[in-house]
Write an enzyme that holds these catalytic residues in place. Structure first.
Site, PDB file in Angstrom:
ATOM      1  CB  VAL A 180      -0.944  -0.011   1.228  1.00 45.17           C
ATOM      2  CG1 VAL A 180      -0.146   0.141   2.528  1.00 45.17           C
ATOM      3  CG2 VAL A 180      -2.026   1.051   1.133  1.00 45.17           C
ATOM      4  CE  LYS A 181       3.303   1.979   5.166  1.00 42.90           C
ATOM      5  NZ  LYS A 181       2.834   3.031   6.078  1.00 42.90           N
TER       6      LYS A 181
END
Length: 453
Positions: free
Chosen positions: A43-44
């Site tokens: 997700v980063k």
């Protein structure tokens, strides 16, 4: 032709996947937002691009500059992808509890990796917060990302992840459940969803050793809550600016063991190979099951890929060493089966005390059986030897028979673990197991404790 101009254009629009077996006891529709489909497998990636683009726009990051960040690994990967495409150098400062896979991957994509100790205060000059700041001050033409307090982090999820989830659920989402670390995901997604529907509940998953849950409930930052933990990617010993507690309806804490066990369960039961924080999220979801109704649509976010934990949660030896492997230990043979190849260390009655002490040091053991030509006749342990030494400084040159205690009890391989446990007393710290081939093995209190599930 349908193609992307570079890898950064493939970030986002990750799938929403219905969970089945692992959430069978939850009476609601549970959907996983699987962020491992991003090119950096987490997700980063989303906030890495946003933070860098915003820093470029306002001049904090200049052409040819060096990006510096303290990271648990995933943000570093996202930053690395952007740095490669845009021509920046990258230094990632990472704590030593993070998996070797994460460190190796960061190096593989061109980042310089600096490893710092985990068990230090955030203000300690050795902490990865402090080292990141120091490197930024010492490195010419550098920019310290500071994902914890950089509000572009949560803004990325407000602009991207939140709208994706709303669209994918056709606005029917009722609960969002996610692990909380920097706070960017829960705050950005939470803000967007609550603007669309204030009744949507936002739940954060915390870990033991982190301050979030108690602070949310009481407003107290309790330093007694801070201690080392194994779970990666969630929990903090600081309060990042990106965590907007007003948007969060509640937290639930998940143990290191449960997070690890459920990380493996997701792969085995749903065929989704995701990381440690996903395991924590699923266990947290199950702990919250009374909050869900049949008509609810619950979205849980899976942060990253299981490939970053192959040497940890997906490794049987690593799990077993920490008592996380769900094995059924019922008999003496179950306790010793993983170290049967190790020789039983003994000392003879006529050997000197100094020989026993040297053997304890060499093999890092605390108890040794004493034998003579007839078999087991006594025992020594480090406590007895210490007391003997205090009473007589010359004890090291005395024969073992003068200081030994009673021999350890001997049990058969099939002896129930409950019966073995009863043999441990103040006077007795070990039990011998008859291997039925003329040899014996030893069970210590440490072995018994390690078998407790």
């Amino acid at each position: 032709m349908d193609f992307s101009n570079n890898i950064l254009e493939t970030i986002g629009n990750t799938p929403l996947v219905k969970l089945n077996k692992i959430v069978a006891e939850i009476d609601a529709l549970v959907l996983a937002k699987v962020e491992t489909f991003n090119p950096g497998n987490s997700v980063k990636d989303r906030m890495a691009v946003k933070m860098i683009e915003d820093a470029e726009a306002d001049g904090r990051l200049k052409p040819g500059g060096t990006i510096i960040e303290g990271t648990s690994g995933n943000t570093g990967m996202g930053l690395a992808l952007v740095a490669i495409i845009k021509g920046y150098k990258l230094i990632c400062v990472i704590s030593d509890k993070q998996s070797k896979e994460k460190m190796d991957i960061l190096r593989a994509v061109g980042a310089k990796v600096v490893v710092c100790p985990t068990d230090v205060e955030p203000t300690d000059p050795r902490s990865y917060y402090s080292v990141s700041k120091r490197l930024a001050s010492e490195t010419p033409n550098s920019w310290y990302v500071n994902q914890y307090d950089n509000m572009s982090n949560s803004l990325a999820h407000y602009e991207q992840t939140g709208p994706e989830i709303w669209k994918q659920t056709d606005g029917k989402i009722t609960h969002f459940v996610v692990g909380v670390g920097t706070g960017g995901t829960i705050s950005g997604v939470g803000k967007y969803l609550k603007e669309k529907n204030p009744n949507i509940k936002i739940w954060g998953i915390d870990t033991y050793g982190s301050v979030f849950k108690k602070y949310h409930e009481t407003g107290i930052f309790d330093e007694n809550e801070i201690y080392s933990y194994i779970t990666e990617g969630i929990g903090e010993d600081i309060l990042p600016k990106n965590v907007d507690f007003s948007l969060i309806d509640g937290f639930t804490k998940v143990t290191d063991k449960d997070a690890a066990v459920y990380t493996r369960k997701i792969a085995l039961e749903e065929a989704i190979f995701v990381g440690n924080s996903a395991g924590a999220c699923i266990k947290g979801l199950l702990q919250l099951k009374e909050h869900f109704k049949p008509e609810d649509v619950v979205v849980v976010l899976f942060h990253d890929s299981g490939s970053r934990y192959v040497g940890k949660m997906f490794n049987d030896d690593w799990m077993r060493e920490r008592g996380f492997l769900e094995e059924n230990v019922t008999k003496a043979e179950d306790v010793i089966k993983d170290h049967l190849d190790k020789q039983l260390i003994v000392v003879r009655t006529e050997e000197l005390v100094s020989h026993a002490i040297e053997r304890m040091r060499k093999y890092k053991i605390s108890q040794i059986p004493v034998v003579d030509i007839n078999g087991f006749v006594g025992s020594v342990d480090e406590t007895d030897l210490f007391r003997s030494y205090v009473a007589d400084k010359n004890v090291a040159e005395k024969p073992i028979k003068e200081v030994m205690g009673k021999p350890f009890p001997i049990v058969k391989l099939g002896t129930p673990i409950e019966e073995v446990s009863k043999l441990f007393t103040k006077e007795n710290d070990a039990v011998l197991v008859d291997l039925e081939n003329g040899n014996h093995h030893i069970i210590t209190k440490y072995d018994i404790i390690g078998s407790i599930k």
